[in-house]
Design an enzyme around this catalytic site. Structure first.
Site, PDB file in Angstrom:
ATOM      1  NE  ARG A 262     -19.132  61.379  41.789  1.00 37.09           N
ATOM      2  CZ  ARG A 262     -20.425  61.322  42.085  1.00 37.09           C
ATOM      3  NH1 ARG A 262     -20.941  60.218  42.613  1.00 37.09           N
ATOM      4  NH2 ARG A 262     -21.210  62.368  41.875  1.00 37.09           N
TER       5      ARG A 262
ATOM      6  CB  CYS B 299      -8.927  61.812  15.583  1.00 41.21           C
ATOM      7  SG  CYS B 299      -7.694  63.131  15.473  1.00 41.21           S
TER       8      CYS B 299
ATOM      9  CB  SER C 210      -9.830  53.841  21.460  1.00 41.89           C
ATOM     10  OG  SER C 210     -11.050  54.197  20.833  1.00 41.89           O
TER      11      SER C 210
ATOM     12  CG  ASP D 106     -18.772  45.090  18.185  1.00 42.72           C
ATOM     13  OD1 ASP D 106     -19.965  44.849  17.942  1.00 42.72           O
ATOM     14  OD2 ASP D 106     -18.125  45.968  17.606  1.00 42.72           O
TER      15      ASP D 106
ATOM     16  NE  ARG E 263     -45.978  38.948   7.783  1.00 41.81           N
ATOM     17  CZ  ARG E 263     -46.509  40.151   7.940  1.00 41.81           C
ATOM     18  NH1 ARG E 263     -46.108  40.908   8.956  1.00 41.81           N
ATOM     19  NH2 ARG E 263     -47.404  40.604   7.102  1.00 41.81           N
TER      20      ARG E 263
END
Length: 328
Positions: A29, A77, A109, A132, A167
């Site tokens: 946009r 890739c 990337s 991350d 627990r």
């Protein structure tokens, strides 16, 4: 940069993260607003090599701002790692008439983008999309806020079970190299202990912490473990170690896994992605290249891609201190 930008390509690469679609929408946009063409590349660098392009307009990205994942798909890739593969990608871009591209992804990337622009002097801007939050040059990456909210929600549910059955739960979260998800979600969910790659706290400290928790009257405990933590070889071995040395605990393990990547992005991630997409297009039109859009002190900044991929971000020591105090 001497060339005039008339057509921009946008793609996502590497691991998906919530908010990527919002960033795609913003780039498309912003291009339409500036009256320049925009094409989408499907399947990241693989699609670039194969010429998997699609013309986009403002209506092409309707109703995607709220969706997780990436409508453009993502793929690893190996071919792009080789000069021949990058040359094929360049030829496909020129054939399509693309003058610049915006890559939404993480360290891997951006490493590919740096190599590509070095070889072909091709205008590139990166947008950090990874749960991350490990990329230099930005306080927040797209998807991090959604991921930690997903983790906190899951831990809240696990605590209900932990409390009901007295627990101890080890909850493994993503974070092979950095502990941002574990630390932030651990503090937010009130975990009794947080184990992260940046600090090898040792098994004895873990036992001491659990003993103090039991002595102070806690009937259940939650320990958050980043997958790259160095305390034990893996979360299941931690479980076995505690069961052997503290048999008073009924221990369970929950590995949250890829659910942390999914889900609708939070408002924070949608807004951040929208801002970064506009900044990426504006930067290309201003003649800037080989940079990553980041945010610092709520202001958008540019960092050279080569700097952004040099190292991982450091853990917040103040927040680490807060976590230690809160576990008393």
């Amino acid at each position: 940069m001497t060339q005039q930008i008339k057509k921009i390509a946008v793609f996502t690469s590497g691991g998906d993260s919530p908010g990527m679609n919002a960033a795609i929408r913003s780039v498309v946009r912003a291009s339409a607003f500036n009256k320049i063409d925009c094409v989408a590349i499907y399947r990241g660098y693989q699609g670039m090599i194969e010429g998997d392009f699609k013309q986009m307009n403002a209506r092409s990205v309707n109703n995607i701002i709220n969706k997780g994942g990436t409508i453009l798909k993502s793929a690893r890739c190996e071919e792009f790692r080789e000069p021949e593969g990058r040359k094929r990608a360049y030829e496909q871009l020129k054939k399509e008439g693309v003058d610049a591209f915006v890559v939404i992804g993480g360290n891997g990337s951006f490493t590919g983008a740096v190599k590509f622009t070095e070889e072909f002097n091709f205008p590139v801007i990166g947008i950090p999309g990874t749960i991350d939050n490990d990329i230099l040059g930005t306080s927040y990456t797209i998807g991090f806020d959604t991921a930690i909210n997903t983790v906190v929600d899951a831990i809240d549910k696990i605590r209900d079970t932990a409390s009901s059955h007295n627990r101890l739960f080890f909850v493994e979260v993503m974070g092979r190299d950095v502990g941002h998800i574990a630390l932030n979600a651990g503090v937010g969910a009130g975990a009794e202990e947080i184990l992260i790659p940046e600090q090898n706290l040792g098994l004895e400290r873990l036992l001491d912490s659990l003993k103090r928790s039991k002595k102070s009257g806690k009937s259940s405990s939650i320990v958050i473990v980043a997958e790259g933590d160095k305390t034990g070889k893996n979360v299941f071995e931690l479980k076995e170690y505690v069961e052997e040395h503290l048999p008073i605990y009924d221990v369970r393990v929950s590995v949250l896994g890829h659910m942390q990547r999914g889900g609708n992005p939070t408002c924070f991630d949608r807004v951040l992605a929208s801002r970064m997409g506009v900044k990426a297009v504006d930067s290309l039109l201003e003649g800037k290249s080989n940079c990553m859009v980041g945010v610092k002190d709520n202001k958008l900044i540019l960092t050279p891609l080569a700097e952004a991929i040099k190292a991982h971000t450091e853990i917040d020591m103040e927040l680490l201190k807060v976590s230690d105090i809160m576990t008393i």
